[in-house]
Structure formats: C-alpha cells, structure tokens
Write a protein that holds these residues in place. Sequence first.
Motif, mmCIF file in Angstrom:
data_model
loop_
_atom_site.group_PDB
_atom_site.id
_atom_site.type_symbol
_atom_site.label_atom_id
_atom_site.label_comp_id
_atom_site.label_asym_id
_atom_site.label_seq_id
_atom_site.Cartn_x
_atom_site.Cartn_y
_atom_site.Cartn_z
ATOM 1 N N GLY A 27 0.819 -1.209 0.000
ATOM 2 C CA GLY A 27 0.000 0.000 0.000
ATOM 3 C C GLY A 27 0.845 1.247 0.000
ATOM 4 O O GLY A 27 0.530 2.242 -0.667
ATOM 5 N N MET A 28 1.957 1.205 0.734
ATOM 6 C CA MET A 28 2.845 2.358 0.801
ATOM 7 C C MET A 28 3.454 2.675 -0.561
ATOM 8 O O MET A 28 3.727 3.834 -0.875
ATOM 9 C CB MET A 28 3.956 2.093 1.816
ATOM 10 N N LEU A 29 3.657 1.654 -1.372
ATOM 11 C CA LEU A 29 4.251 1.854 -2.687
ATOM 12 C C LEU A 29 3.226 2.343 -3.712
ATOM 13 O O LEU A 29 3.589 2.797 -4.793
ATOM 14 C CB LEU A 29 4.880 0.543 -3.165
ATOM 15 N N GLY A 30 1.952 2.233 -3.369
ATOM 16 C CA GLY A 30 0.917 2.733 -4.271
ATOM 17 C C GLY A 30 0.298 4.035 -3.814
ATOM 18 O O GLY A 30 -0.355 4.733 -4.598
ATOM 19 N N LEU A 31 0.499 4.386 -2.536
ATOM 20 C CA LEU A 31 -0.152 5.578 -1.981
ATOM 21 C C LEU A 31 0.195 6.880 -2.699
ATOM 22 O O LEU A 31 -0.710 7.648 -3.054
ATOM 23 C CB LEU A 31 0.166 5.697 -0.484
ATOM 24 N N PRO A 32 1.476 7.193 -2.925
ATOM 25 C CA PRO A 32 1.773 8.460 -3.601
ATOM 26 C C PRO A 32 1.156 8.553 -4.989
ATOM 27 O O PRO A 32 0.776 9.645 -5.434
ATOM 28 C CB PRO A 32 3.307 8.464 -3.675
ATOM 29 N N VAL A 33 1.053 7.404 -5.663
ATOM 30 C CA VAL A 33 0.468 7.397 -7.006
ATOM 31 C C VAL A 33 -1.022 7.724 -6.944
ATOM 32 O O VAL A 33 -1.537 8.511 -7.751
ATOM 33 C CB VAL A 33 0.689 6.030 -7.688
ATOM 34 N N THR A 34 -1.728 7.151 -5.976
ATOM 35 C CA THR A 34 -3.176 7.351 -5.883
ATOM 36 C C THR A 34 -3.539 8.683 -5.222
ATOM 37 O O THR A 34 -4.656 9.170 -5.411
ATOM 38 C CB THR A 34 -3.835 6.211 -5.089
ATOM 39 N N THR A 35 -2.635 9.273 -4.458
ATOM 40 C CA THR A 35 -2.936 10.535 -3.769
ATOM 41 C C THR A 35 -2.396 11.753 -4.499
ATOM 42 O O THR A 35 -2.682 12.889 -4.099
ATOM 43 C CB THR A 35 -2.365 10.537 -2.340
ATOM 44 N N ALA A 36 -1.602 11.538 -5.542
ATOM 45 C CA ALA A 36 -0.946 12.667 -6.218
ATOM 46 C C ALA A 36 -1.942 13.675 -6.780
ATOM 47 O O ALA A 36 -1.709 14.890 -6.720
ATOM 48 C CB ALA A 36 -0.041 12.147 -7.337
ATOM 49 N N PHE A 247 3.822 16.114 -10.750
ATOM 50 C CA PHE A 247 2.446 15.624 -10.805
ATOM 51 C C PHE A 247 2.180 14.826 -12.075
ATOM 52 O O PHE A 247 1.521 13.788 -12.057
ATOM 53 C CB PHE A 247 1.512 16.844 -10.717
ATOM 54 N N GLU A 248 2.707 15.278 -13.203
ATOM 55 C CA GLU A 248 2.433 14.635 -14.486
ATOM 56 C C GLU A 248 2.941 13.199 -14.528
ATOM 57 O O GLU A 248 2.328 12.324 -15.159
ATOM 58 C CB GLU A 248 3.081 15.449 -15.622
ATOM 59 N N ASN A 249 4.055 12.938 -13.869
ATOM 60 C CA ASN A 249 4.601 11.584 -13.869
ATOM 61 C C ASN A 249 3.720 10.612 -13.085
ATOM 62 O O ASN A 249 3.633 9.428 -13.411
ATOM 63 C CB ASN A 249 6.009 11.590 -13.269
ATOM 64 N N PHE A 250 3.064 11.118 -12.058
ATOM 65 C CA PHE A 250 2.151 10.273 -11.288
ATOM 66 C C PHE A 250 0.925 9.895 -12.102
ATOM 67 O O PHE A 250 0.372 8.799 -11.939
ATOM 68 C CB PHE A 250 1.721 10.981 -10.003
ATOM 69 N N LEU A 254 -0.268 6.127 -12.676
ATOM 70 C CA LEU A 254 -1.611 5.671 -12.323
ATOM 71 C C LEU A 254 -2.248 4.916 -13.481
ATOM 72 O O LEU A 254 -2.908 3.888 -13.286
ATOM 73 C CB LEU A 254 -2.474 6.875 -11.930
ATOM 74 N N ASP A 255 -2.042 5.404 -14.693
ATOM 75 C CA ASP A 255 -2.594 4.736 -15.871
ATOM 76 C C ASP A 255 -1.943 3.372 -16.109
ATOM 77 O O ASP A 255 -2.610 2.422 -16.519
ATOM 78 C CB ASP A 255 -2.413 5.613 -17.113
ATOM 79 N N LYS A 256 -0.636 3.271 -15.838
ATOM 80 C CA LYS A 256 0.091 2.029 -16.082
ATOM 81 C C LYS A 256 0.060 1.072 -14.897
ATOM 82 O O LYS A 256 0.443 -0.088 -15.038
ATOM 83 C CB LYS A 256 1.551 2.338 -16.435
ATOM 84 N N GLY A 257 -0.370 1.576 -13.721
ATOM 85 C CA GLY A 257 -0.390 0.729 -12.537
ATOM 86 C C GLY A 257 0.973 0.499 -11.932
ATOM 87 O O GLY A 257 1.210 -0.529 -11.281
ATOM 88 N N VAL A 267 12.115 9.525 -13.090
ATOM 89 C CA VAL A 267 12.314 10.969 -12.939
ATOM 90 C C VAL A 267 13.758 11.317 -12.607
ATOM 91 O O VAL A 267 14.361 12.211 -13.203
ATOM 92 C CB VAL A 267 11.377 11.529 -11.839
ATOM 93 N N ILE A 268 14.338 10.587 -11.654
ATOM 94 C CA ILE A 268 15.669 10.926 -11.145
ATOM 95 C C ILE A 268 16.778 10.206 -11.891
ATOM 96 O O ILE A 268 17.883 10.725 -12.043
ATOM 97 C CB ILE A 268 15.756 10.604 -9.628
ATOM 98 N N GLY A 269 16.485 8.995 -12.381
ATOM 99 C CA GLY A 269 17.528 8.189 -12.992
ATOM 100 C C GLY A 269 18.287 7.411 -11.934
ATOM 101 O O GLY A 269 17.830 7.243 -10.810
ATOM 102 N N ARG A 270 19.473 6.975 -12.258
ATOM 103 C CA ARG A 270 20.267 6.185 -11.323
ATOM 104 C C ARG A 270 20.900 7.105 -10.274
ATOM 105 O O ARG A 270 21.665 8.005 -10.602
ATOM 106 C CB ARG A 270 21.356 5.420 -12.067
ATOM 107 N N SER A 271 20.587 6.877 -9.017
ATOM 108 C CA SER A 271 21.123 7.695 -7.932
ATOM 109 C C SER A 271 20.984 6.947 -6.617
ATOM 110 O O SER A 271 20.289 5.931 -6.526
ATOM 111 C CB SER A 271 20.382 9.037 -7.847
#
Length: 405
Positions: A27-36, A247-250, A254-257, A267-271
């Motif tokens: 759920g924690m890994l999906g929360l930012p996507v669903t709340t964005a 916001f746009e990346n979220f 969301l569309d891709k799940g 967004v950040i790449g390798r870091s």
Amino acid sequence: MELGKIKDKGSIFGSTLLIAGTCIGTGMLGLPVTTALAGFFPSVVLFFFSWLFMMTTGLLLLEVNLSFKKDVNLITMADKTLGKVGRTAAWGLFLFLFYSIMVSYSTGSGELFADVIEQLTSIQIPNWIGSIFFVVFFGVVIYLGTLAVDKMNRLLMTGLLFSFFLLLFLGFPHIERKLLLHSIWSESLWAVPVMIVSFGYHNLIPSLTTYLDFDPRRMRVSIILGSALPLIGYLAWEALMLGLVPFENFIVALDKGNMVTHTLKEVIGRSWVVEVAQSFAFFAIVTSFIGVSLSFVDFLRDGLQLKKDRKGKLIACTLALLPPLIFGFIYPSIFINALKYAGAFGAVVLFGVLPGLMVWSGRYKKKLWNNVQVRGGKTVLVIIILFGAAVFFLQIVDSLKLVQR
C-alpha cells in the motif's frame, strides 16, 4: 510451531512491530500514485481519519476476540455473533481481500526485482522471475511458523527503518515545496480505499491475542502503537515522494499501474536516492507479506479443517501463495487496482463494517460480553458502519468511471 505454544515468548514490542510491518507494505508503494491528484495536504487529513477508523475497528475486533477466551479466527467470531450469514460473508470477504493483497505482492515484488537487476546489470528480465523468487523464498519462512516470522520480521523491520530514515535524509533536501502546494480536495476521496488497506493489520489480532495470552492492556497498546507508527511513516513518505516527483509523472504511473519507486527512477535516474528507495520498497513488501501470509495460512488451515501437521501446513501455504502468483502472471499491471479493490471491497467491509456489526450483536442483541474496548456506545458503531459503507460505494463509483473511459 503454533502460536498458542509460544505465547510465553509474546511481547508488546514484537506484536507492535508485527502490526506496523503488516501495515507498511505494498500500500505504501501505491499511496503516492493514488494521492498525487489530490495533493499533499488533502491526503494528510484523510490519512488521519483512515488511521482513526482502522485503529478503532481493530479495538472492536479485539473486543469480540477477547470474549472467546480461546484461540479462534474471524470466521468463528462472525458465526457466533452474526450467525450463518455473518460466517458466509466473512469467508467470502476474507478470501477476496487476501487474494487481492497477495496479487499486489506478487506483481509488486516482480516489478521491484526486475528494476533492481536492470539497475545493477543493465539487463532486463521478466517481472515474473522476481515474483517466483520472492514468493518461494519467503514462503519457506511462513511455513516455519509464527516464531520464525516474528524473528525474521524484527530483522526486516530494522532494515525497513534504516532504509526509510536514510531515504528521508537523502531525499528531503531535494524536495520542491511548490510540488507539495498542489491540492484538489474534491479528488482526495478516491484515494481512501488504498489508505484503508494500508492500515490493514486486523487479520493478526486473533493470533496476537493468543500470543499475548489474552491480555487486553498489552493488546490495546500494541494496536494503538502498531498502527500509529505507519501513520507517521506514511506522512513523511508522502511529503518526500510528492515533493520529488512532478504531478504529471504520477498520472502516467496511475494509468500504467506502476509503483512509486519505478516512477521515481524514471524521474531521477540512477542515484543513491533511487537505490535506497528500492531497498525500502523491498523491506516494505516483505514485512507486510509475511504478516499477511501468516494469518492467511492459519485462516485456511482452520477454515478447511486441515490437520496441524507438515502436510496440512504445506497445503495451506500452497493455497495461499500459488493462486495470486499465477494471477499476477496473467495480469502483471494490476498492482494499483488490486490495492483499490482490496481496500474498498475487502478491508473496509471485513475489518470495518463487520467488526461494528459483530460488536453490536454481541454487546446489545445477544449480550455475550461486557468487556468494552471502545467507548461511545451505539453512536460510535453507527459512525463506523456508515463510514465503511460510504467507502464501499465510493469505490463502486470509481470503478464505473474506469469502465466508462
């Protein structure tokens, strides 16, 4: 080893960590996507009410459990308080909820494993390979029993907390405050189902009640602290992710799940931030997976009246772990939707509405006990039941909107 045989080893510390670890999962890994879409501040408000709802229903379920004075599961409690209708409903909801959650584990672990391998070797592998490795390896821990799960969970929680605080340390200096100011209050309600399932620990209450020798005080402390720790973690996690990812990346995620860690990597790449985030994601999935799987296996063994021997446990483990793994192969992009359906159609009814109904029947109709764990009488029970029903219908509306797209 059965939980009832090791109750002398039970502790508030271990029980609290099991509850917290069970909550902090996929759920924690999906929360930012669903709340964005709603934004940070609207999400904070709903996080608090979701936690309050699930903490209260946990105490209600504890009240029912304590009235039996023996090791029982949710099905038995529903049967005693609500009759055959309650028993049938609990059976169906339990299977739906936990298979939905287990599907999210299978797909989420596979995606995470593939991302890590690609980042380390630049080799792309199918997600299903990671899913198989994850389910088989940690399925062995589940087979070994509650004591093994408790010890493994303490080790994993150490890794979870270390990676989480390291992630906050590395990520917070890079947060863009303007990203946190985005808010659409009218969109915030659609994230509630995922928030609800992210505070799901109720399946552990029967096992932990036996584990703590039916001690109401120790169980209350474990439930309140164990559910409050994830609340604090979720709010910090939301601030970090919504402050780093545009916001746009979220919207694309969301569309891709996709999980938030996959989106962060794009967004950040390798870091270092991405690598630590993926480590945290691993610990989050595993701690929740072993807690949920443990209770699911115990549920199936009891419900199907399997013998409490190695063969019975192996059958229960196979029934709990294999179907979600197969379903994840067939629908690999179902991660976010599995969480939504689990929250609205499973967790909110099974762990929200049903405990309220059981307490109402046990307290006021059948007068089976007077050991009240939640004050407020019928008013609180009505609020709990109505809130659960509202979330249920909210998800129906959201699902209809999805079909019409």
